[in-house]
Design an enzyme around this catalytic site. Structure first.
Site, PDB file in Angstrom:
ATOM      1  N   TYR A 152       0.857  -1.190   0.000  1.00  0.00           N
ATOM      2  CA  TYR A 152       0.000   0.000   0.000  1.00  0.00           C
ATOM      3  C   TYR A 152       0.886   1.230   0.000  1.00  0.00           C
ATOM      4  CZ  TYR A 152      -3.273   3.568   1.778  1.00  0.00           C
ATOM      5  OH  TYR A 152      -4.037   4.706   1.955  1.00  0.00           O
ATOM      6  N   ASP A 247       9.233   2.755  -0.286  1.00  0.00           N
ATOM      7  CA  ASP A 247       8.202   3.453   0.475  1.00  0.00           C
ATOM      8  C   ASP A 247       8.367   3.036   1.931  1.00  0.00           C
ATOM      9  OD1 ASP A 247       6.020   4.489   1.728  1.00  0.00           O
ATOM     10  OD2 ASP A 247       4.532   3.686   0.331  1.00  0.00           O
ATOM     11  N   LYS A 275       4.308   8.927   8.901  1.00  0.00           N
ATOM     12  CA  LYS A 275       4.080   8.333  10.226  1.00  0.00           C
ATOM     13  C   LYS A 275       5.080   8.833  11.287  1.00  0.00           C
ATOM     14  CE  LYS A 275       1.034   4.857   8.516  1.00  0.00           C
ATOM     15  NZ  LYS A 275       1.116   4.317   7.178  1.00  0.00           N
TER      16      LYS A 275
HETATM   17  C1  LIG Z   1       0.465   4.887   5.806  1.00  0.00           C
HETATM   18  C2  LIG Z   1       1.182   4.651   4.533  1.00  0.00           C
HETATM   19  C3  LIG Z   1       1.084   5.528   3.426  1.00  0.00           C
HETATM   20  C4  LIG Z   1       0.132   6.687   3.429  1.00  0.00           C
HETATM   21  O1  LIG Z   1       0.426   7.643   4.403  1.00  0.00           O
HETATM   22  P1  LIG Z   1      -0.729   8.658   4.861  1.00  0.00           P
HETATM   23  O2  LIG Z   1      -0.028   9.558   5.842  1.00  0.00           O
HETATM   24  O3  LIG Z   1      -1.813   7.832   5.459  1.00  0.00           O
HETATM   25  O4  LIG Z   1      -1.150   9.385   3.645  1.00  0.00           O
HETATM   26  C5  LIG Z   1       1.865   5.293   2.331  1.00  0.00           C
HETATM   27  N1  LIG Z   1       2.714   4.249   2.288  1.00  0.00           N
HETATM   28  C6  LIG Z   1       2.834   3.387   3.308  1.00  0.00           C
HETATM   29  C7  LIG Z   1       3.818   2.257   3.207  1.00  0.00           C
HETATM   30  C8  LIG Z   1       2.064   3.551   4.456  1.00  0.00           C
HETATM   31  O5  LIG Z   1       2.166   2.658   5.451  1.00  0.00           O
END
Ligand SMILES: *Cc1c(COP(=O)(O)O)cnc(C)c1O
Length: 438
Positions: A152, A247, A275
């Site tokens: 994701y 990511d 995060k």
């Molecule tokens: C949480 C997450 C996102 C999105 O971040 P948001 O602050 O919710 O927009 C993108 N990539 C990964 C791997 C994530 O865990």
């Protein structure tokens, strides 16, 4: 034995607030998984958190293993973070100018991360990924992106895509509102399949800007990959002149100060964060070599901007948090603590013959209703999600809060005390007995 889901805790205030929230927000929430659709009862309305514990509007207390979906690696209401926020906010909340606090956080990150030369702050993980994709396209002059099933990357249009049916691997969108033409720019492959990737890159690398992966896939269960697979990704991207994007919105500052790149010793071309980086405030970031980052405006032609980017209050929270994470032994302590917790539960499940494992890395764990090692999304048995629903419900009755979906991972924070973890272990054992007898 027939299992009947009984609610013994008082959730009246949460239920009432949820009914009200439905009048204001689609589904009563501002982010879908908060609605508790995969588990039972109304979502809990949380009013405060301290250390490892959260308290809902009905005064129920829970040991929290969601930690705001990962950001709160120091737990709730950490003294240093709170004081930094209060000190900063006393001078105003936002100026839309550069600030010394932004420099401080930038320096702290770059001085202690050998995988990046420059970084740009944004306000969410999604924004970080969206910008990184644009940078990859602008830098390479190519359009297509490769992603993996089970990873994701936020709600970026071209990444809300799953593998299409048929032989061609061009993506199909997983959300309404995404033009087919966007989805077509994304190619989706299974994780842990070297051949599929090499085959694709060898044929189409002239159109592919980047391969993006969660090096520690933690949004669809915890699909831990072999280091050799991640090394292969690096090699094959270099070989075919395609950028590799890590990511690290979850793994960054979670498995080590240098995230998964440092954990595995692999140099990606672009890294995204979110995060933890904001210490509980809305911050994201992306970084790369000076050469790649020189393509970002105002130095280069790739446009990216933000009214509240590098917001000083958020920068101060991030700085206070990351300073603690950068202290010696922080990550070793977190990992040891997490392993002990996981082992206690796994040993019990094993003795009882329950089909359950808790894959773990750093201070992340996943409750997995299988004894197999799971490395790709299609290996996850949906039947486990019914078990998770019971587990989640029974744990709530006993003051333990897991994220409200079996596909979500759990997080342990520095604030989880041995007593919290022992209590949670005992409750897990009780609940597993119920789950496996149901
Ligand atoms: C949480 C997450 C996102 C999105 O971040 P948001 O602050 O919710 O927009 C993108 N990539 C990964 C791997 C994530 O865990």
């Amino acid at each position: 034995m027939e299992y009947i889901m009984q609610n013994k805790i008082n959730r009246a205030s949460s239920a009432k607030l949820y009914e009200e929230a439905k009048k204001y927000f689609p589904g009563g929430v501002n982010s879908p998984v908060r609605a508790f659709k995969s588990v039972s009862g109304p979502p809990l309305f949380i009013k405060k958190g301290k250390g490892a514990k959260i308290t809902d509007e009905d005064e129920n207390q829970y040991i929290d293993f969601c930690c705001s979906w990962g950001p709160l690696i120091l737990g709730h209401d950490n003294d240093d973070v709170r004081e930094a926020i209060i000190e900063t906010v006393a001078h105003g909340t936002s100026f839309g100018t550069p600030t010394k606090l932004g420099n401080q956080l930038g320096k702290l990150i770059l001085d202690n991360n050998s995988y990046l030369d420059k970084i740009r702050f944004v306000s969410s993980g999604t924004e970080a990924v969206m910008s990184a994709i644009r940078l990859a396209r602008g830098y390479t002059g190519k359009d297509k992106i490769v992603k993996f099933e089970g990873c994701y990357h936020g709600h970026v249009d071209s990444l809300l895509v799953k593998a299409g049916s048929g032989l061609v691997t061009f993506g199909e969108s997983t959300s309404a509102g995404i033009p087919e033409s966007f989805a077509k720019e994304t190619i989706v492959l299974p994780l842990n399949d070297k051949e599929a990737l090499e085959d694709l890159l060898s044929k189409h690398n002239d159109q592919i800007a980047a391969v993006i992966i969660e090096p520690i896939p933690a949004n669809n269960g915890l699909l831990l990959q072999d280091k050799s697979y991640l090394e292969f990704l690096r090699d094959v991207c270099t070989k075919y002149n395609v950028l590799l994007i890590f990511d690290e919105v979850i793994s960054g500052f979670r498995v080590g100060f240098e995230g998964a790149a440092g954990y595995y010793g692999i140099q990606p071309d672009i890294v995204t964060y979110g995060k933890i980086i904001g210490g509980g405030m809305p911050v994201g970031a992306y970084g790369a070599s000076s050469e790649i980052m020189s393509h970002i405006a105002p130095d280069g032609p790739v446009y990216q901007a933000g009214t509240l980017s590098a917001n000083p209050v958020a920068m101060s929270a991030g700085y206070a948090t990351l300073q603690i994470l950068n202290g010696s032994g922080f990550y070793e302590t977190m990992e040891t603590k997490t392993q002990k917790f996981v082992e206690g539960i796994e040993t019990y499940a094993n003795e009882k013959g329950y089909e359950l494992t808790l894959p773990t890395i750093g201070s992340i764990f996943w409750v997995c209703f299988s004894n197999e090692r799971i490395t790709s999304a299609d290996q996850i048995d949906a039947a486990g999600m019914e078990k998770f629903k019971i587990l989640h419900h029974e744990l709530l009755q006993r003051g333990v809060y897991l994220g409200p979906s079996g596909y979500e991972v759990g997080f342990i924070s520095a604030a989880h005390t041995p007593a919290d973890l022992e209590r949670a272990t005992e409750m897990m054992k009780e609940c597993l007995d119920i789950v496996f007898q149901a």
